[in-house]
Design an enzyme around this catalytic site. Sequence first.
Site, PDB file in Angstrom:
ATOM      1  N   TYR A 125      32.576  -5.604  40.039  1.00  0.00           N
ATOM      2  CA  TYR A 125      32.737  -6.132  38.679  1.00  0.00           C
ATOM      3  C   TYR A 125      31.412  -6.221  37.928  1.00  0.00           C
ATOM      4  O   TYR A 125      30.352  -6.057  38.498  1.00  0.00           O
ATOM      5  CB  TYR A 125      33.502  -7.447  38.662  1.00  0.00           C
ATOM      6  CG  TYR A 125      32.971  -8.637  39.405  1.00  0.00           C
ATOM      7  CD1 TYR A 125      31.634  -8.807  39.715  1.00  0.00           C
ATOM      8  CD2 TYR A 125      33.852  -9.663  39.769  1.00  0.00           C
ATOM      9  CE1 TYR A 125      31.181  -9.928  40.364  1.00  0.00           C
ATOM     10  CE2 TYR A 125      33.416 -10.798  40.431  1.00  0.00           C
ATOM     11  CZ  TYR A 125      32.071 -10.931  40.717  1.00  0.00           C
ATOM     12  OH  TYR A 125      31.630 -12.064  41.362  1.00  0.00           O
ATOM     13  N   GLU A 126      31.545  -6.454  36.621  1.00  0.00           N
ATOM     14  CA  GLU A 126      30.414  -6.439  35.674  1.00  0.00           C
ATOM     15  C   GLU A 126      29.681  -5.102  35.681  1.00  0.00           C
ATOM     16  O   GLU A 126      28.476  -5.027  35.502  1.00  0.00           O
ATOM     17  CB  GLU A 126      29.430  -7.583  35.966  1.00  0.00           C
ATOM     18  CG  GLU A 126      30.058  -8.956  36.043  1.00  0.00           C
ATOM     19  CD  GLU A 126      30.929  -9.307  34.857  1.00  0.00           C
ATOM     20  OE1 GLU A 126      30.766  -8.684  33.787  1.00  0.00           O
ATOM     21  OE2 GLU A 126      31.792 -10.186  34.991  1.00  0.00           O
ATOM     22  N   GLY A 127      30.430  -4.035  35.849  1.00  0.00           N
ATOM     23  CA  GLY A 127      29.855  -2.698  35.939  1.00  0.00           C
ATOM     24  C   GLY A 127      29.604  -2.348  37.381  1.00  0.00           C
ATOM     25  O   GLY A 127      28.784  -2.988  38.056  1.00  0.00           O
ATOM     26  N   ARG A 184      25.343  -9.884  34.579  1.00  0.00           N
ATOM     27  CA  ARG A 184      24.814  -9.019  35.632  1.00  0.00           C
ATOM     28  C   ARG A 184      23.693  -9.692  36.417  1.00  0.00           C
ATOM     29  O   ARG A 184      23.598  -9.524  37.632  1.00  0.00           O
ATOM     30  CB  ARG A 184      24.359  -7.689  35.027  1.00  0.00           C
ATOM     31  CG  ARG A 184      25.539  -6.803  34.682  1.00  0.00           C
ATOM     32  CD  ARG A 184      25.181  -5.586  33.874  1.00  0.00           C
ATOM     33  NE  ARG A 184      26.381  -4.779  33.646  1.00  0.00           N
ATOM     34  CZ  ARG A 184      26.447  -3.747  32.824  1.00  0.00           C
ATOM     35  NH1 ARG A 184      25.374  -3.377  32.148  1.00  0.00           N
ATOM     36  NH2 ARG A 184      27.577  -3.074  32.672  1.00  0.00           N
TER      37      ARG A 184
END
Length: 563
Positions: free
Chosen positions: A429-431, A290
Site C-alpha cells: 500500500y501507499e504505492g 509513505r
Amino acid sequence: MPARQSLADIEFLLTEVLQAPARWQALAPFADTDGDLAAQVLDEAAKFVDSAIAPLQRSGDEEGCRFDAGQVHTPAGFREAYQAFWQAGWPSLSCDPDDGGQGLPAVLECVLFEWLAGANHGWTMAPGLLHGAYECIQHHASDNLKAQYLPQIASGEWLATMCLTEAHAGSDLGLVRTRGVPQADGSVRVNGSKIFISGGEHDLTDNIVHLVLARLPDAPAGPKGLSLFLVPKVLEGGARNAVVCERIEEKMGLHGSPTCVMRFDDATGWLVGEPNKGLNAMFVMMNAARLHVGLQGIGLLEAAWQKASAYAAERRQMRAPGARDTSLIQDHPAIRRILATQRAWIDGGRVLAYHTALQLDAAQHSTDAAERAAAQRWCALVTPVLKAALTDQAFHGASACLQVFGGHGYVREWGIEQIVRDARVAMIYEGTNEIQAIDLLVRKVLADGGEGLAALLEALPATPAARARHTVLVDITHQLARAAQADPELPYWVADDYLRAVALVLLEWAWGRIETASRAERWSSPAQAFARWVLPEFDMRAGILRERIAQARNTKAESAAAV
C-alpha cells in the site's frame, strides 16, 4: 513491542547521533523545544503505547472487525483506546498551534507512530492517515473547509481516509471513474466506488472525513483530469451523507483494521484545491503516508526482533560450537547472525527515518534558502527509498525472526506469525515498492541526469571505502541516463536493484554516524553485522546494474550494425 524497551536507544540516536535538539532549536517554531522536553514527551508516549495499545494486539487480530448492514464494529477495546488517544492529544503533536496542535518537531510524531505500529499495527491503521490529511487540508482546502474540518482532523476527534483505488484501476489512477458534479451552492455530488479504503467505516469516531479522487464533468482523460473532494460521513447538522460501506475485506493480516469497499451515491462534497489538480493535493497526503509506512517497517521489525531476542535468551537447544553442554540458542552463530543483521537494519533505518523527519522541518522552517533546498532534495530522494527498503526488510526480517522460534514461531501462541502477516501489506500500500523504485530512478534521479543524487551523496561525510561506493553509484547513474536514451525500458527493469543500492549507501552513512557517536558493545555488534552481512549486497546490485547496462549497449550496437 514494549516501547519503553527501545526508549534509551531512540534517545541516543536523536541526541547523540543526529544532534536533534540543536537542529530543531535552530528553527524558529521549535526554539523552546529542548532535549528534556522531547524526552518527557517520548517517555509519556511509551507509557501510553505499552499500557493502552499493545494489550489489544492479539485480541484485535483474533476478534477482527465485524460488518453488519453497512456498519463496522471494531474489536473490543479499540474505540476506548482511540478515544483516550485523541483526548490525550497524541494526534496533534506536530500540528500547527493555530489549528489546535502542539507545534512539536515532526520526528517526535514519527517515533510515536513507529511504536504504535510495532505495538498494534491493526489499530494504528486508524490514525495512520491523520497527519497526511491534516497537511492536505491545511495546504489546499478553502478557508471555509479549513474552519469546518481542520481542528477536528488536527486533534484526531475525527478520522480521515484516502479514497484513491477503484476495482479496475489499482495503481493506475488515470483510470479513475468516480465523478463529482458541481452544484449551485458550491458543493459537488460525488458518485462512484472505491476499494481498499482503510477505515472507510468504523465506530472509533463520530465522523469520518473522506478525501476522494474523482473527475469533474468536462475533465480531461488520465491523471491530469483528477480533482480532490472532501466528503464527510456526517454532514453539518448531523445528517448522514450518502456514503455507504458495501463490505469489508477478509485479509491475510491487519484483522483489526477494516478495509472497506465504499460507494458514493450522490454524496455531498467540496472541492479541495484547484480543479483537475487533485493529484497535487493528494500527493501531500501520500508523501506523508509513505514516510510513516517506512516507520511502520521499523516498528514491525523491532517488534519481531524483540520477540526473537527474548526467546533466544531463554530457549536451550543442542551445544553451541565450543560449548560442553546444551546452550541457549542465542549462543549459536546462526541465531546470532539473524538477530544482529535485523538489529543493523533497525538501528540504521531509524537514523535515516529520523534524519528525514528533521529534514522535513528544515525544508519548511529554515530561513536559509540553500538549507531548505538541500532538505527538500533529501526528502524527495530518500522517502521512496525508506518506504520500499524498510517495508521489504520488515517482512523478510520478521520472517527471519520467526525462524529463531523454529516450529513454535509458526503457531499463534508466540505472536510472531501475526507480525509476519501484518507486515506483508506495507510492501503494497501507499504505492507498491516497485512503484517506489520507479519513482526514485525514473522520475527523480534520471530527471536531472543524476545530478541531484550526486549532490546528496557528495554532502554526506564518508570514509574512503564509502566514498568509493558513492563514486560507483554516481557512475552507474550517469551510465543509466545515457543508456536509457536508447533503451527507454532499461530503467524500469533495474529500478528495484537501483533503489537497493541507494538504500545500502545511505545505511552505510547512518552506521558511520552511529559509530562516530559510540563504540559501545550495544552498537558494535550490529555495526559488524551490517559490514559483514548487509553491505556486501551493494556489490551484487552494482554488478546487476552494470551487466544490464552492458546488455543494452550491445543490443544498441547490434541494431546499428544491422542497419
